[in-house]
Design a protein around this motif. Structure first.
Motif: not given
Ligand SMILES: O=C(O)c1ccccc1NCC(=O)[C@H](O)[C@H](O)COP(=O)(O)O
Length: 210
Positions: A40-46, A54-57, A69-70, A75-77
């Motif tokens: 989920t976007p929340e898991v990815a954001r956390g 520095v690390v790209a997400r 997509v947008l 939401a996932a930052r």
């Protein structure tokens, strides 16, 4: 510039931190429907909040509408959007207005002039991958040697045992993997992740045994 290393299919804070500490330049978070690594976007954001600035997400999408997509990327930052599957040049340019894009191509796409033309815009980087993403199947690097786009990234069945050979064969700007870095789908094997990053970064170091 040394090859960049993306570790994909990140599903937890634990695995995000282990990949970042191993030296990964980017983490992939998969939002594509049907993926066994979907988050989920929340898991990815956390998870992304725990790896520093520095690390790209990288948010990974397949067959999803522009709005989804947008909204998901926001939401996932995520810092980058990876797009699989057929899509229009307009769709690609719209996403590229908001995020750097990794545009995934299959080897067969390289024979399609309009596929390459769509890439010729700022902020879009091609990544060669197998027809079935996340399948752990290597590409034919020798067959790609003459057509591999300059500055492109490479995915498809890469792991600690073969990534240096792939880098020497195609000199990609970045490499990406998931299947061969896992203890089981969606859960990373720390030793494999560390070995993958070291093998990739060592492959472009002149002192690295060739
Ligand atoms: O990995 C998945 O489950 C997946 C599902 C749907 C779309 C993309 C997916 N993964 C995207 C990636 O960037 C993978 O790292 C890439 O395809 C390489 O996978 P592998 O050959 O298993 O290393």
């Amino acid at each position: 510039m040394r090859v960049r290393v993306k570790v994909c299919g990140t599903t937890s804070v634990h695995d995000a931190v282990l990949a970042a500490e191993a030296g990964a330049d980017a983490l992939g978070f998969i939002f594509a429907p049907g993926s066994k690594r979907r988050v989920t976007p929340e898991v990815a954001r956390g998870a992304g909040l725990n790896v520093g600035p520095v690390v790209a997400r990288v948010g990974v999408f397949l067959g999803q509408g522009l709005d989804e997509v947008l909204r998901t990327a926001e939401a996932a930052r995520v810092s980058t959007v990876q797009l699989h599957g057929p899509l229009s040049a307009l769709y690609l340019s719209e996403v590229a207005r908001y995020h750097p894009v990794l545009r995934v191509l299959r080897p067969a796409d390289l024979a399609e002039p309009d596929a390459l033309e769509a890439l010729a815009q700022p902020g879009v980087t091609p990544m060669l991958d197998a027809p079935e993403p996340g399948g752990g199947v290597p590409l034919d690097w020798a067959a790609l040697r003459e057509v591999f786009p300059p500055g492109a990234w490479l995915a498809g069945g890469l792991g600690p045992q073969n990534v240096a050979q792939a880098i020497r064969a195609l000199r990609p700007a970045g490499v990406d993997a998931v299947s061969r870095l896992e203890a089981r789908p969606g859960v990373k094997d720390a030793a494999q992740v560390q070995a993958f990053v070291q093998a990739a970064q060592g492959a472009t170091d002149p002192s690295y045994p060739q």
